[in-house]
Design a protein around this motif. Sequence first.
Motif, PDB file in Angstrom:
ATOM      1  N   UNK A   1     -48.415 -18.690  54.842  1.00 12.37           N
ATOM      2  CA  UNK A   1     -48.792 -17.870  53.684  1.00 12.37           C
ATOM      3  C   UNK A   1     -50.312 -17.891  53.494  1.00 12.37           C
ATOM      4  N   UNK A   2     -50.907 -19.073  53.662  1.00 15.36           N
ATOM      5  CA  UNK A   2     -52.365 -19.182  53.528  1.00 15.36           C
ATOM      6  C   UNK A   2     -53.075 -18.406  54.625  1.00 15.36           C
ATOM      7  N   UNK A   3     -52.522 -18.486  55.833  1.00 12.49           N
ATOM      8  CA  UNK A   3     -53.136 -17.785  56.957  1.00 12.49           C
ATOM      9  C   UNK A   3     -53.103 -16.275  56.706  1.00 12.49           C
TER      10      UNK A   3
ATOM     11  N   UNK B   1     -57.192 -13.856  47.741  1.00 11.52           N
ATOM     12  CA  UNK B   1     -57.190 -15.258  47.367  1.00 11.52           C
ATOM     13  C   UNK B   1     -55.890 -15.544  46.636  1.00 11.52           C
ATOM     14  N   UNK B   2     -55.073 -16.366  47.286  1.00  7.29           N
ATOM     15  CA  UNK B   2     -53.692 -16.587  46.885  1.00  7.29           C
ATOM     16  C   UNK B   2     -53.411 -18.072  46.797  1.00  7.29           C
TER      17      UNK B   2
ATOM     18  N   UNK C   1     -52.204 -24.225  63.568  1.00  7.36           N
ATOM     19  CA  UNK C   1     -50.889 -24.855  63.699  1.00  7.36           C
ATOM     20  C   UNK C   1     -50.514 -25.633  62.448  1.00  7.36           C
ATOM     21  N   UNK C   2     -51.522 -26.118  61.752  1.00 11.82           N
ATOM     22  CA  UNK C   2     -51.231 -26.988  60.618  1.00 11.82           C
ATOM     23  C   UNK C   2     -51.427 -26.308  59.277  1.00 11.82           C
ATOM     24  N   UNK C   3     -51.632 -24.979  59.301  1.00 10.15           N
ATOM     25  CA  UNK C   3     -51.808 -24.308  58.017  1.00 10.15           C
ATOM     26  C   UNK C   3     -50.538 -23.591  57.607  1.00 10.15           C
ATOM     27  N   UNK C   4     -50.334 -23.501  56.339  1.00  7.02           N
ATOM     28  CA  UNK C   4     -49.203 -22.775  55.786  1.00  7.02           C
ATOM     29  C   UNK C   4     -49.351 -21.293  56.173  1.00  7.02           C
TER      30      UNK C   4
END
Length: 399
Positions: free
Chosen positions: A244-246, A254-255, A239-242
């Motif tokens: 895009x990162x997920x 690796x972005x 819920x608290x991750x961007x």
Amino acid sequence: MKLQEYHAKRLLQAQGLPVSDFAVAANPTEVRSAAARFLGAGATRVVVKAQVLVGGRGKAGGVKLASTAEEAAALAAQILGMDIKGTTVRRVLVAPGAEIVAEYYLACVLDRSSRRVMFMASAEGGVEIEVVAAERPDAIKYMHAHPLLGLLDYQARALAFDIALGAHLRDFVAIAKGLFATMMANDADLVEINPLGIVRTTASDGSTSDRLECLDAKVTIDDSALPRHPELERMRDLDEEDPVDVAAREQGLSFIKLDGTIGCMVNGAGLAMTTMDLIKRAGGEPANFLDVGGGAKADKVAAAMRLILADPNVRSILVNIFGGIARGDEVARGLVEARSMQERHVPMVVRIVGTNADLAAQILATAGDPDVQTAATLDEAVDKAVAVANQVQAAGASA
Ligand code: GDP
Ligand code: MN
């Protein structure tokens, strides 16, 4: 990966550190029953704390004390759903409210410059340590742990005296060593207790006793170590991750998003960094770091393209692939596939060398996309990508 306070506190408890009993609740009813349990067991108050991965919850109104279960439920109703620095509160921690005599700061971090675990301690706890560091740097004391032996008792004692906690020497030494153990057991790169409180208990005869307690906990885990800690991976709070990162993690990419206008798709971290350096040298700014990894398949390339294009600042895309295990034709197929699915057609410059580079060139030529240019050398590719990005920018400015 950052852990929520309640997860961090469980890791501390597992190492025997003094953390009060607590409950995690997602609605006022659960808060009421947890509060009733703690109040029934002798607590005079309970504390209700927002569980979000940002600091300064106290100041934002996300930490409140209550004297009855009803009051705790009412406070929880306010805190749940509250927005703290852009994050919605979905859960609260409920614990017996401590009577705090004084607040200290104690943390251990991975100090990359000394390649050791470094302890940081201060008598000015409770406030954000960055503020203390900026305003009164002398108020923070440092101690490096021995790389093999860890934090030795004498070092922990010295640190305690440094922050005037000599009266709680035994507690402090145990806690400092416990933080180190927590760090090692979980491959953490930060374990922070702020505040480390001197907490007072009053017996029925009115006599009091003080002891140290970890009142807040922040733990971050080294992402590269997560594969060997599946139990920690399960603590991840999506819920608290961007998003895009997920998405990047799901695809094994690796972005890292940056602020520039030139999207980069590269295989290999070293090549990706070189590409970014060359973009900068040519007067451009990379929009991201992206390593698609070795052996990139068409679907992975397409996913990488979606991540790049999700950034509205991107004005041109530079694809720089050295085909070793990764096959050039596979990458080219992925690029063509990705472009056929896109709504936004950003100009692209492609340099593919190595395995099946000739096939890759054929595939791109056959696709015949007028917005795709190829380049034979990296310098040429970078120059073209920067030029195209500048053109797009100029066109956008005059429009
Ligand atoms: P942060 O603001 O996100 O760092 O959240 P903390 O857990 O550190 O809580 C902020 C402040 O609330 C602390 O510095 C304490 O002063 C106060 N606080 C937290 N827990 C308790 C408690 O059990 N009793 C009392 N009296 N105060 C507390
Ligand atoms: Mn805190």
